[in-house]
Design an enzyme around this catalytic site. Structure first.
Site, PDB file in Angstrom:
ATOM      1  N   ASP A  34      -1.576 -17.515  10.083  1.00 26.54           N
ATOM      2  CA  ASP A  34      -1.609 -19.546  10.290  1.00 26.54           C
ATOM      3  C   ASP A  34      -2.249 -20.171  11.232  1.00 26.54           C
ATOM      4  O   ASP A  34      -3.180 -21.012  11.448  1.00 26.54           O
ATOM      5  CB  ASP A  34      -0.226 -18.785  10.424  1.00 26.54           C
ATOM      6  CG  ASP A  34       0.631 -20.728  11.040  1.00 26.54           C
ATOM      7  OD1 ASP A  34       0.313 -21.624  10.319  1.00 26.54           O
ATOM      8  OD2 ASP A  34       1.628 -20.787  11.201  1.00 26.54           O
ATOM      9  N   LYS A  63       4.133 -22.793  17.130  1.00 24.15           N
ATOM     10  CA  LYS A  63       3.645 -24.573  16.636  1.00 24.15           C
ATOM     11  C   LYS A  63       3.536 -24.920  18.478  1.00 24.15           C
ATOM     12  O   LYS A  63       2.532 -25.660  18.174  1.00 24.15           O
ATOM     13  CB  LYS A  63       4.562 -25.118  15.666  1.00 24.15           C
ATOM     14  CG  LYS A  63       4.314 -24.251  14.872  1.00 24.15           C
ATOM     15  CD  LYS A  63       3.400 -24.243  13.786  1.00 24.15           C
ATOM     16  CE  LYS A  63       2.844 -24.227  11.783  1.00 24.15           C
ATOM     17  NZ  LYS A  63       2.227 -23.633  11.287  1.00 24.15           N
ATOM     18  N   ASP A 115      -8.448 -14.224  -8.116  1.00 23.78           N
ATOM     19  CA  ASP A 115      -9.882 -15.114  -8.608  1.00 23.78           C
ATOM     20  C   ASP A 115      -9.950 -15.820  -7.651  1.00 23.78           C
ATOM     21  O   ASP A 115     -11.407 -16.572  -7.423  1.00 23.78           O
ATOM     22  CB  ASP A 115      -9.023 -15.835 -10.072  1.00 23.78           C
ATOM     23  CG  ASP A 115      -8.944 -14.619 -11.038  1.00 23.78           C
ATOM     24  OD1 ASP A 115      -9.660 -13.948 -10.885  1.00 23.78           O
ATOM     25  OD2 ASP A 115      -7.646 -14.439 -11.398  1.00 23.78           O
ATOM     26  N   HIS A 141      -5.182 -24.017  13.284  1.00 21.05           N
ATOM     27  CA  HIS A 141      -4.232 -24.509  12.115  1.00 21.05           C
ATOM     28  C   HIS A 141      -4.889 -23.970  10.794  1.00 21.05           C
ATOM     29  O   HIS A 141      -4.920 -24.170   9.505  1.00 21.05           O
ATOM     30  CB  HIS A 141      -3.123 -25.489  11.124  1.00 21.05           C
ATOM     31  CG  HIS A 141      -2.127 -25.108  10.453  1.00 21.05           C
ATOM     32  ND1 HIS A 141      -1.519 -26.269   9.813  1.00 21.05           N
ATOM     33  CD2 HIS A 141      -1.236 -24.555  10.357  1.00 21.05           C
ATOM     34  CE1 HIS A 141      -0.240 -25.799   9.288  1.00 21.05           C
ATOM     35  NE2 HIS A 141      -0.369 -24.512   9.860  1.00 21.05           N
ATOM     36  N   SER A 171       0.691 -27.235   5.008  1.00 21.03           N
ATOM     37  CA  SER A 171       1.872 -25.824   4.738  1.00 21.03           C
ATOM     38  C   SER A 171       2.211 -25.829   3.245  1.00 21.03           C
ATOM     39  O   SER A 171       1.871 -27.104   2.769  1.00 21.03           O
ATOM     40  CB  SER A 171       3.292 -26.372   5.087  1.00 21.03           C
ATOM     41  OG  SER A 171       2.582 -26.613   7.135  1.00 21.03           O
ATOM     42  N   ALA A 172       2.287 -25.023   2.160  1.00 24.05           N
ATOM     43  CA  ALA A 172       2.864 -25.200   1.237  1.00 24.05           C
ATOM     44  C   ALA A 172       1.496 -24.639   0.244  1.00 24.05           C
ATOM     45  O   ALA A 172       1.623 -25.622  -1.009  1.00 24.05           O
ATOM     46  CB  ALA A 172       3.692 -26.306   0.631  1.00 24.05           C
ATOM     47  N   CYS A 173       0.331 -24.383   0.892  1.00 22.80           N
ATOM     48  CA  CYS A 173      -0.554 -23.823   0.167  1.00 22.80           C
ATOM     49  C   CYS A 173      -1.307 -23.425  -0.150  1.00 22.80           C
ATOM     50  O   CYS A 173      -2.644 -22.427  -0.790  1.00 22.80           O
ATOM     51  CB  CYS A 173      -2.211 -25.322   0.418  1.00 22.80           C
ATOM     52  SG  CYS A 173      -1.771 -26.858  -0.482  1.00 22.80           S
ATOM     53  N   ARG A 203      11.236 -27.447  10.553  1.00 23.97           N
ATOM     54  CA  ARG A 203      10.493 -27.939  11.277  1.00 23.97           C
ATOM     55  C   ARG A 203      11.086 -29.440  11.379  1.00 23.97           C
ATOM     56  O   ARG A 203      10.998 -29.569   9.691  1.00 23.97           O
ATOM     57  CB  ARG A 203       8.792 -27.725  11.649  1.00 23.97           C
ATOM     58  CG  ARG A 203       8.767 -26.116  12.177  1.00 23.97           C
ATOM     59  CD  ARG A 203       6.826 -26.635  11.561  1.00 23.97           C
ATOM     60  NE  ARG A 203       6.423 -26.870  11.366  1.00 23.97           N
ATOM     61  CZ  ARG A 203       5.794 -27.849  10.448  1.00 23.97           C
ATOM     62  NH1 ARG A 203       5.820 -28.622  11.025  1.00 23.97           N
ATOM     63  NH2 ARG A 203       5.174 -27.725   8.894  1.00 23.97           N
ATOM     64  N   ARG A 252      12.470 -17.467   5.533  1.00 26.79           N
ATOM     65  CA  ARG A 252      10.878 -16.228   6.020  1.00 26.79           C
ATOM     66  C   ARG A 252      11.484 -15.011   6.414  1.00 26.79           C
ATOM     67  O   ARG A 252      12.450 -15.066   6.499  1.00 26.79           O
ATOM     68  CB  ARG A 252      11.129 -17.560   7.507  1.00 26.79           C
ATOM     69  CG  ARG A 252      10.586 -18.511   7.437  1.00 26.79           C
ATOM     70  CD  ARG A 252       9.387 -19.145   7.107  1.00 26.79           C
ATOM     71  NE  ARG A 252       9.544 -20.431   6.880  1.00 26.79           N
ATOM     72  CZ  ARG A 252       8.014 -21.335   6.607  1.00 26.79           C
ATOM     73  NH1 ARG A 252       7.053 -20.356   7.254  1.00 26.79           N
ATOM     74  NH2 ARG A 252       8.201 -22.117   6.811  1.00 26.79           N
ATOM     75  N   TYR A 282      16.008 -22.632  14.382  1.00 26.39           N
ATOM     76  CA  TYR A 282      14.974 -22.331  13.418  1.00 26.39           C
ATOM     77  C   TYR A 282      13.521 -22.251  14.446  1.00 26.39           C
ATOM     78  O   TYR A 282      13.018 -22.472  15.128  1.00 26.39           O
ATOM     79  CB  TYR A 282      14.570 -23.564  12.628  1.00 26.39           C
ATOM     80  CG  TYR A 282      13.402 -23.529  11.170  1.00 26.39           C
ATOM     81  CD1 TYR A 282      13.501 -22.277  10.743  1.00 26.39           C
ATOM     82  CD2 TYR A 282      12.678 -23.707  11.062  1.00 26.39           C
ATOM     83  CE1 TYR A 282      12.672 -22.641   9.716  1.00 26.39           C
ATOM     84  CE2 TYR A 282      11.142 -23.701  10.768  1.00 26.39           C
ATOM     85  CZ  TYR A 282      11.698 -22.444  10.035  1.00 26.39           C
ATOM     86  OH  TYR A 282      10.160 -22.642   9.046  1.00 26.39           O
TER      87      TYR A 282
HETATM   88  C1  OXD Z   1       3.886 -24.175   8.431  1.00 27.48           C
HETATM   89  C2  OXD Z   1       4.201 -23.579   9.366  1.00 27.48           C
HETATM   90  O1  OXD Z   1       5.107 -24.745   8.312  1.00 27.48           O
HETATM   91  O2  OXD Z   1       2.929 -22.290   9.238  1.00 27.48           O
HETATM   92  O3  OXD Z   1       3.071 -24.678   8.471  1.00 27.48           O
HETATM   93  O4  OXD Z   1       5.707 -22.431   9.028  1.00 27.48           O
HETATM   94 MN    MN Z   2       1.533 -22.955   9.631  1.00 26.11          MN
END
Ligand code: OXD
Ligand code: MN
Length: 598
Positions: free
Chosen positions: A279, A208, A498, A228, A250-252, A71, A372, A199
């Site tokens: 998402d 999004k 966990d 989100h 993102s990325a968590c 993005r 992806r 993309y």
């Molecule tokens: C993001 C996604 O970047 O879901 O949040 O791709």
């Molecule tokens: Mn997302």
């Protein structure tokens, strides 16, 4: 064949056709026959590669342009009449300026190409939550991905009837010129224009652009919310299911949490986690004065690297059929794909995401870090029975989270809805070594909506507060942090499956079955109330996780929080009179509480 008599649709399609001047216009009816013909065409022109149909039935492989892998937040604009409506956290362009600039880019961009008209529904067709969009695109890859991520075809136009209530999405790959790449949202016009990208996050306009940016604006005007958030259900041994939504930057690990498998002793007792969505959640007030959630999407657009049989077996299983892989490693010897973290056996004679011969021993990554998979949600072994329920699922809790090395405890609960909105508004994540740029820099990401809110975020917070006033039975609001680090930079909490131990505490709070300790930041668990049965986790060397370690990550670190309060103040200051007074009050209260700690 034109699939509708709706004059609003037809006149808009005509207008766009005269702008981009395609050679042909094809209406997507959603039939397998038509989709199959498009797959064959895209294979023939090299846009996608058909994978081994025995090992990966219905699966295809695609590479984006090298300059087009994620993005582009700096080229994403909210186009409202005034800058104030877009607010201080969005890029802004006036609609007249944006239309004029982008028209020059779009003019004639589909010459020699086919324009596909994709009618799509966000939400199950017929659900009161559902909303219609139409995407015009010159990319078969987009058609095939939209078919997985949304419901497409004639049935959507039938649902729309003569209505003018649909989102108008225009996408063209144009020349893939980075300097002319724009993702433009026009919330007042229900319109999205996206050019010079192929993309997913930029071009699958239902995701999004519509389901978050346009829909958040619609929700504000119409009294609902677009967030989100993942949605999951926790089934207890007695069969009762409790639903929770969770917002994470993102990325968590959002997809991992959405499909989590509880530790063995819980499975033995009969606990289960069901995935409703990974998402996006659309939330509406229900008959019980609570909030119900639907997942408006129909598939997962997940990050491939790191997905494996341990980290997320349900996501991996979802990718084994009818999936499109983008920018992973391609192994032509047996027509399969690979990515870093899938397993320890990278293919020998494969090609990397750029299409170059790839030697796993070279140290170069074979898959792009943001490569992806696009997989149908129905493939997921833990997909909830209710994932397409038109009424959605009632939420007992909302969980916010971020990646914080020191500041936030493992879990805490807000005192009430207003305080919960404050907790969401102060969400933040620290950059990791995996991303470019400095490590440990705090990026404030309120409700994980920073890149996705389609209007002034101050007004968005006010909308959250207003919704709370209408809820007689609101979900409880929590914050979690799976990412606390020790002094050697190692994760203290085991994470992954966990995390269920924390969800169980949240569940008990929802049921009023466990008490908590009131602190300066909200309610924290007593360490003894988080189940550590059979937890076998070694942080490093021989430092085993135990009750004492748990206590370390269930404390309020006053100095870190006071430092954080400064960052929150800086964020809030940007909003001027759009900042709700309630949030300023909550910040004062936090500082006061911290200063009173002994
Ligand atoms: C993001 C996604 O970047 O879901 O949040 O791709
Ligand atoms: Mn997302």
């Amino acid at each position: 064949m034109v699939l509708t008599n709706n004059k609003n649709v037809l006149s808009w399609v005509d207008e766009m056709v005269s702008l981009v001047t395609p050679d042909r216009v094809v209406w997507i009816d959603g039939s397998e026959e038509q989709l199959d013909a498009l797959r064959a065409e895209a294979v023939a022109n090299g846009e996608i590669i058909k994978l081994n149909q025995e090992k990966l039935p219905g699966c295809y492989y695609h590479r984006t342009a090298l300059n087009d892998v994620a993005r582009v937040e700096n080229r994403t604009f909210i186009c409202t009449p005034t800058k104030e409506e877009a607010g201080p956290t969005n890029n802004w362009m006036a609609p007249s300026e944006a239309y004029a600039m982008a028209s020059d880019i779009f003019r004639g961009s589909m010459k020699g190409r086919t324009m596909y008209v994709i009618p799509f529904s966000m939400g199950a067709i017929g659900s009161p939550f559902a909303k219609v969009g139409i995407e015009l695109t010159d990319s078969i890859y987009v058609v095939l991905n939209m078919n997985i991520m949304t419901r497409i075809g004639k049935a959507v136009l039938d649902m729309l009837g003569d209505s003018n209530d649909f989102v108008r999405g225009l996408h063209s790959k144009c020349e893939m010129d980075e300097e002319k790449r724009y993702i433009l949202q026009f919330p007042q016009d229900n319109t999205i224009w996206s050019c010079n990208s192929g993309y997913g996050g930029n071009v699958l306009l239902g995701k999004k652009c519509f389901a978050l940016r346009i829909a958040s604006y619609q929700g504000w005007k119409q009294g609902w919310m677009a967030e989100h958030m993942l949605i999951l259900g926790i089934e207890k041994p007695d069969g009762d299911i409790t639903y929770i939504a969770g917002a994470f930057p993102s990325a968590c690990g959002k997809t991992n949490l959405a499909m989590l498998i509880p530790p063995q002793h819980y499975l033995d007792k009969g606990y289960k986690v069901w995935c409703v969505g990974d998402d996006i959640a659309w939330l509406r007030i229900n008959e019980d004065g609570g909030l119900s959630a639907v997942n408006p999407e129909a598939g997962f657009f997940g990050v491939a690297p790191g997905t494996n049989d341990n980290s997320n077996p349900n996501a991996l299983a979802s990718t084994r059929k009818d999936t499109i892989f983008t920018n992973v490693v391609y192994n032509p010897e047996d027509g399969t794909v690979w990515w870093e973290g899938l397993d320890k056996n990278p293919p020998k004679n494969a090609f990397d995401w750029k299409g170059n011969p790839w030697n796993p021993a070279s140290g170069e990554k074979g898959a792009h870090p943001n490569s992806r998979f696009t997989s149908p949600a129905i493939n997921c072994p833990c997909i909830s029975e209710k994932w397409e329920d038109p009424a959605g699922v009632p939420l007992s809790a909302i969980v916010f989270g971020g990646r914080r090395a020191k500041t936030a405890p493992l879990v805490y609960q807000s005192r009430d809805w207003q305080h919960g909105v404050f907790v969401g508004s102060i969400m933040a994540s620290e950059t990791t070594a995996a991303a470019a740029g400095a490590v440990g820099v705090v990026r404030r990401d309120p409700m994980a909506m920073l890149p996705f809110c389609g209007y002034n975020m101050g007004d968005y917070w006010a909308h959250w507060l207003d919704m709370g006033k209408k809820l007689t039975n609101p979900p409880l609001i929590f914050n979690v942090n799976w990412f606390r680090l020790n002094e050697n930079g190692k994760f203290i909490w085991p994470g992954f499956g966990d995390n269920f131990r924390v969800l169980e505490w949240i569940l008990k709070r929802c049921e009023g079955k466990v008490d908590a300790v009131e602190t300066a930041i909200g309610y924290l668990p007593k360490a003894e109330d988080i189940d550590l049965e059979d937890l076998d986790y070694t942080i490093e060397g021989d430092q085993k996780f135990n009750l004492e370690t748990l206590k370390e990550i269930l404390t309020v670190e006053r100095d870190y929080w006071l430092e954080d309060a400064k960052g929150i103040k800086e964020l809030y200051a940007k909003f001027g009179n759009h900042l709700p007074k309630e949030l300023a009050d909550e910040l004062n209260k936090l500082e006061e509480n911290l200063n009173n700690m002994n």
